[in-house]
Design a protein around this motif. Sequence first.
Motif, mmCIF file in Angstrom:
data_model
loop_
_atom_site.group_PDB
_atom_site.id
_atom_site.type_symbol
_atom_site.label_atom_id
_atom_site.label_comp_id
_atom_site.label_asym_id
_atom_site.label_seq_id
_atom_site.Cartn_x
_atom_site.Cartn_y
_atom_site.Cartn_z
ATOM 1 N N SER A 86 26.391 23.427 40.824
ATOM 2 C CA SER A 86 25.726 22.724 41.924
ATOM 3 C C SER A 86 26.701 21.795 42.610
ATOM 4 O O SER A 86 26.698 21.666 43.821
ATOM 5 N N THR A 145 8.299 28.416 49.299
ATOM 6 C CA THR A 145 9.745 28.655 49.371
ATOM 7 C C THR A 145 10.302 28.134 50.678
ATOM 8 O O THR A 145 11.406 27.577 50.715
ATOM 9 N N SER A 180 15.547 21.297 50.425
ATOM 10 C CA SER A 180 16.812 21.308 49.684
ATOM 11 C C SER A 180 17.994 21.491 50.619
ATOM 12 O O SER A 180 19.131 21.545 50.170
ATOM 13 N N GLN A 195 18.709 24.104 52.508
ATOM 14 C CA GLN A 195 19.207 25.457 52.736
ATOM 15 C C GLN A 195 18.902 25.927 54.155
ATOM 16 O O GLN A 195 19.595 26.799 54.663
ATOM 17 N N GLY A 212 15.334 23.421 42.676
ATOM 18 C CA GLY A 212 15.782 23.569 44.055
ATOM 19 C C GLY A 212 15.596 22.303 44.859
ATOM 20 O O GLY A 212 16.486 21.850 45.559
ATOM 21 N N LEU A 271 20.136 24.304 42.221
ATOM 22 C CA LEU A 271 20.277 25.726 42.513
ATOM 23 C C LEU A 271 19.637 26.066 43.850
ATOM 24 O O LEU A 271 18.672 25.425 44.245
ATOM 25 N N PRO A 272 20.159 27.100 44.550
ATOM 26 C CA PRO A 272 19.550 27.476 45.827
ATOM 27 C C PRO A 272 18.219 28.185 45.613
ATOM 28 O O PRO A 272 18.003 28.838 44.592
ATOM 29 N N VAL A 273 17.323 28.064 46.609
ATOM 30 C CA VAL A 273 15.997 28.660 46.474
ATOM 31 C C VAL A 273 15.882 30.004 47.197
ATOM 32 O O VAL A 273 14.969 30.761 46.975
ATOM 33 N N LEU A 274 16.823 30.288 48.084
ATOM 34 C CA LEU A 274 16.753 31.536 48.831
ATOM 35 C C LEU A 274 17.661 32.562 48.195
ATOM 36 O O LEU A 274 18.756 32.258 47.755
#
Lengths: 517, 316
Positions: A23, A239, A246, A248, B159, B165-168
């Motif tokens: 991470s 998600t 997060s 992303q 996540g 950790l990545p979620v996708l």
Amino acid sequence: MSKSRKCLVVLLVVPALVMSACSAKTKSNSSTTGTQQASGGSLKIGLGAMWPLLDPYVAISPPRSFFIFSLFSMLTQTKMVNGEVKVVPSVAKSWKQTTPTTWTFNLNTGIKFPNGEPLDAKSVVASANYMIDPANKEAVSTAIPIKSANAINATTVELTTANPVADLPNYVSAMALLPPKALNAEKADFFKKPIGTGPWKVDSWTPGQKLVLSPNRDAFGPKPKATQLTFQLIAEDPTRIAALRSGQVDVINAAPTDQLETLKSNGFAVTSAPSPTYIIDIFKKSGILANQQVRQALNYAVDKQSLVDNIMGGNGSVADGQLPAKGSIGYCPSVQAYPYDPDKAKQLLAAAGVPQGTKLTFQTSNNFIVNDVLLANAVAQMLDKVGLSIQVTPMEFTSYLDVYHGQAPQKDLFSWRNSESPFLNAMEQYAFYRSGQTNHSIGYSNPAFDSAFETAESSPPDSTQAQEAYCTMAKTLHDDAPVIFGIAPPDLWATAKNVSGFSDDLINVPTFTSLAK
Amino acid sequence: MTASRWGQIGKRLAELVITLWGISTLIFLLERISGDPAAVLAGPQGSAEQVAAIRKSLGLADPLIVQYGRFLKGAVQGQFGDSYQYQSSAMQQVLDRVPASLELTAVAAVGALLAAIPLGILAAQLRSRISRAAILSVALIGQSMPSFVLGVLLILVFGVTLEWLPVLGNESAVSIVLPAITLGLFLMARQLRLVRACVQEEMNSNYVRTARAHGLSPSRVLFGHVLPNVLTQVLALFSVDFGQFFAGAIIAEAVFSWPGIGSLMVAGVQARDYPIVQAGIFVIAILVVLINFGVNALQRFADPRIRLTQAPRATA
């Protein structure tokens, strides 16, 4: 013993160490990427639904319109200016209705496609022909009613319609302009990696999953601020929210209404724009729903403000007793919503002789319109309170579409909403209520409505004639109540703290060009 | 290889063909009962005439027997036509997604087994009751928690909250971890309990007592003698569980937006994209049968008893 315990400790500790090391690595990777980008940054957008094809003539409402307006230019542009819909020049600098069924557009010059082809009258003709060609089965040809296209010279093009269409400039704002040589050479394969004169070009496309765009050097119109734009499918709500939280992704659409407070308290910005009106078909040619009093009673019985406050968390608004949303072309300011009056509803039902506990079935979509099942259940409860007994049937999207298209029987109540975007033109919705029309027909027929429709169809949208006709149609439908007029649901987007330039309006297509991070 | 070995392979192939035919026909019929793809393709903006035109162009207006004939003819060549949604070869769309699915199931399966075996041994051998109970609790949770709940929980904890950790799916090498755990935890739990039960049983058996009496150390007995016997049981359970594994992959793929066959199939069913669903089922059926074949071969390799009892009698 102690050896086994050591094993256990090792088994648990090592993965934890590995993960935190990884991470740290991913975190440092993302920060270096951030500093390496020029102004604008690389933005990722998580979408709840995505399109399988980059063909701009299959459908033109969100989310497909996200890529259509990103990749291509159109003759005109429909935009919201001060809360009102306006049609402004884009590739066409001016236009005129030369005969009731002909429109002439004068084009700007000097626009080129990335493959060198000029964007001129020939491109407009090629695009229109591809769209209306029955062999290509493009559904959008129904919405943009062009019968034929003709290039008068390089900068003048003539579009002909079958019937008089007073607002064709509005409709062509959704007709993507494509390079004719490439289109004719590659045909359907052109859409695997299409080129256009929109603000973005395609870097990579994984059908139905991910679209990566970068600024188009040959763009006509405003240039994007960001250096890269990625649309990513994240179908599951948890998600999608997690991906935003997060880091992303930077932007998400279809933010669930029950997550908004959490997002706001974590520093995310939530944008709520109005979206096309949620309505419930109730008109029937026979039975109790053929009675106008009964239908009006149903309208009085629904507490629309409560739907906004309790189902939508205060987002969205009550619809003004008519189909078009406020600000659309064809909206009538003098028509108001039915007030919430359950006593009056009971009175009207009694006067119409409807027995207590009459059973009615309510078909609703499931996960198509935001909170659709919750809305249906709430409406059913409100109608139960005035003495009816409503059974709600949530339907999976394809079964729901079957009913919509008349392939399966439509029951007493059927909820839906018009796909207004991007035209925001009431005529599109009012067309469903003309006598004898066959598209999602509920059998409604009113000659006063029909003649007002014809007047509106052939008068320029800004004229007094048209405004009067719009109001006649709105009032007629309001009084006849073929539907329960509901609410304008919210179009909910959430953006990360460091994202700027995000805005959304009734068109429900955010301007991705102004996004930056 | 012996003649009877070839015979066995031939039998397996015949079974595969019949399985494929049966599943494909079933799916063919079920799809057509489920509704009309043309309405979906036309969408809310299409008119009734367009729906009819689309249906005709897809060949769905033809009599069912004609459609079935066309379908069979294509299926034997591995051709399922063009996807209604993507308008390109359905089989190609499916094949493009196979690597991602195989990656996920492989990592999940291997990870599950690698975790289950040592944990199962520990659960059998540890003196401390608390440690044993702790391991078994993990197994219980893993076996009883629905994978959707597990997936979302992992996303929230690792996540969002911890941001470890990545979620996708498929962004980096590390993004396989959460989906693999979601998919593999159930398998790991079952295997763990099996390993524990097997180890306990074996350690009480006669041959182990004999080996210990001969002076062999406990670890030598465990790893050299008991474990190989346990492994055959593990493989047997694995071959049974594998079908369910593939089903679980659909949920893991949906939750994590992992671009595998599972998510393609779900989208295909939702959109009534017949070619995609048919091609997907076909490929999954072949994969499951092939993998079972492979696991059985491993079992035969690992357990001499199977090899020897199935060997043909010496001629005479």
